[in-house]
Enzyme design. Structure first.
Site, PDB file in Angstrom:
ATOM      1  N   TYR A   1      85.717  -1.331 -37.684  1.00  0.00           N
ATOM      2  CA  TYR A   1      86.137  -1.215 -38.430  1.00  0.00           C
ATOM      3  C   TYR A   1      87.149  -2.392 -38.868  1.00  0.00           C
ATOM      4  CZ  TYR A   1      83.875   2.060 -41.273  1.00  0.00           C
ATOM      5  OH  TYR A   1      82.748   2.605 -42.170  1.00  0.00           O
TER       6      TYR A   1
ATOM      7  N   ASP B   1      85.695  19.813 -42.903  1.00  0.00           N
ATOM      8  CA  ASP B   1      84.390  19.758 -41.777  1.00  0.00           C
ATOM      9  C   ASP B   1      84.545  18.100 -42.133  1.00  0.00           C
ATOM     10  OD1 ASP B   1      82.770  19.117 -40.158  1.00  0.00           O
ATOM     11  OD2 ASP B   1      81.655  21.456 -40.055  1.00  0.00           O
TER      12      ASP B   1
ATOM     13  N   GLY C   1      90.512  25.312 -34.442  1.00  0.00           N
ATOM     14  CA  GLY C   1      91.679  25.582 -34.541  1.00  0.00           C
ATOM     15  C   GLY C   1      92.430  26.970 -35.378  1.00  0.00           C
TER      16      GLY C   1
ATOM     17  N   TYR D   1      80.459  14.816 -25.960  1.00  0.00           N
ATOM     18  CA  TYR D   1      82.108  14.716 -25.879  1.00  0.00           C
ATOM     19  C   TYR D   1      82.245  13.053 -25.103  1.00  0.00           C
ATOM     20  CZ  TYR D   1      86.785  15.231 -26.235  1.00  0.00           C
ATOM     21  OH  TYR D   1      88.517  15.214 -25.838  1.00  0.00           O
TER      22      TYR D   1
ATOM     23  N   LYS E   1      83.285   9.919 -27.914  1.00  0.00           N
ATOM     24  CA  LYS E   1      84.651   9.232 -28.110  1.00  0.00           C
ATOM     25  C   LYS E   1      84.450   8.190 -28.145  1.00  0.00           C
ATOM     26  CE  LYS E   1      87.163  12.734 -29.005  1.00  0.00           C
ATOM     27  NZ  LYS E   1      88.500  13.226 -29.742  1.00  0.00           N
TER      28      LYS E   1
ATOM     29  N   GLY F   1      94.744  22.620 -35.053  1.00  0.00           N
ATOM     30  CA  GLY F   1      94.178  23.129 -33.808  1.00  0.00           C
ATOM     31  C   GLY F   1      95.578  22.311 -32.960  1.00  0.00           C
TER      32      GLY F   1
END
Length: 342
Positions: A179, A76, A56, A165, A169, A30
């Site tokens: 994590y 992907d 991209g 989106y 995020k 990208g």
């Protein structure tokens, strides 16, 4: 790289052969990812680029294979992945960033942010790699305070057209936090504000590319609302430097870090600057504001200055000149190809 001399950053030093790293960049074909891959190769690392090529382009990375240290893999990130051999660092830039493109398939956008983050975090855990999440200023939504510090929790519409989106995020940030807390993973979170520069797609849909392409082709510049909403524009070289400094920061820096240029411009001011830099006679035309379009966007970068010794150095006019030259070449080349076909 040209910016090392021209723009005055004290860039991170190159790596010795004994410290050579293998770095994976998801979304590496990208706009932003290709510049990051280029810089990582410049510092002496081996780079593995993952991209599904939905937004991209192989054109962005074609020149990188000449190094002999660059590997491209079409993949992907919503699917589990296996990488043979060691991986030292992982940058997760895998997600469309322009509203027209991430709204085209909101389910896939949401999956990319969440499932993609989990798959890359699992890879980081398996490899013992440090990992950086490219988050976004969109987590602040339509902010009620300005500038926006990392402590601000935002004003986000969870069911609006941008939510696939924004909320994806935000969830990815939570995954990185958990994590790190539960598995001791070395995680980094960059909240990226508006970034621009060469290799943006002509149909990217964001305001800088829209205005430049419209000006160069003699079309009206579409200004939404009265153009009084503000944005802060960071040139891509500055942003890449910030990402690399964040990745190299001490292990205990786990909190999100704003990366962007605190210089604030109205959309109308940007349009007028683009007209002046291109010499275009295009007009400004006002259209209705999109739903949930933020009224104000400006980063507080005190944490980046303090923890990373980073702040952007490229003035908007200079960055726009580089970007305009890029789009001009792209449009001329496209016109030549069309003329040959006809």
């Amino acid at each position: 790289m040209r910016s090392e001399r021209r723009f005055g950053h004290k860039f991170l030093s190159g790596l010795s052969s004994s410290a050579r790293k293998t770095i994976l960049v998801a979304g590496g074909a990208g706009f932003l990812g290709s510049h990051l891959c280029e810089r990582l190769l410049k510092q002496g690392s081996d780079v593995v680029c993952l991209d599904n090529l939905l937004t991209g382009s192989l054109d962005n990375i074609a020149h990188l294979s000449q190094t002999g240290r660059f590997t491209f893999r079409q993949h992907d990130v919503i699917e589990p992945l296996r990488i043979d051999g060691p991986v030292d660092e992982i940058y997760n830039l895998a997600c469309p960033a322009s509203p027209p493109k991430y709204q085209k398939d909101p389910f896939h956008t949401f999956q990319t942010s969440i499932m993609g983050a989990m798959n890359l975090l699992e890879l980081a855990k398996a490899k013992g790699a440090r990992i950086l999440q490219a988050s976004t200023s969109e987590v602040y939504g339509d902010p009620e305070i300005s500038p926006q510090p990392e402590s601000y929790r935002g004003c986000v519409n969870t069911v609006g057209p941008r939510a696939c989106y924004d909320e994806g995020k935000r969830a990815a940030e939570t995954l990185f936090y958990e994590y790190g807390r539960q598995f001791g993973l070395n995680t980094k979170i960059a909240r990226i504000f508006n970034t621009y520069g060469p290799r943006m797609s002509p149909d990217d849909g964001r305001v800088v590319s829209n205005f430049i392409v419209q000006a160069l082709t003699g079309r009206d510049l579409t200004v939404y609302g009265k153009g009084e909403q503000t944005r802060s524009f960071c040139y891509v070289d500055d942003l890449v430097e910030g990402l690399m400094r964040l990745m190299a920061s001490p292990d205990d820096l786990r909190d999100p870090v704003n990366l962007g240029n605190p210089g604030e411009f109205t959309v109308r001011e940007l349009a007028e600057i683009v007209l002046a830099r291109t010499g275009s006679r295009s007009r400004l035309v006002n259209l209705d504001l999109p739903v949930d379009d933020p009224r104000q966007r400006r980063p507080d970068i005190a944490r980046a200055k303090r923890e990373l010794s980073w702040s952007p150095v490229v003035p908007l006019e200079e960055g726009l000149d580089h970007t305009i030259a890029y789009f001009d070449a792209v449009l001329r080349n496209s016109a030549r190809k069309e003329a040959m076909v006809s």
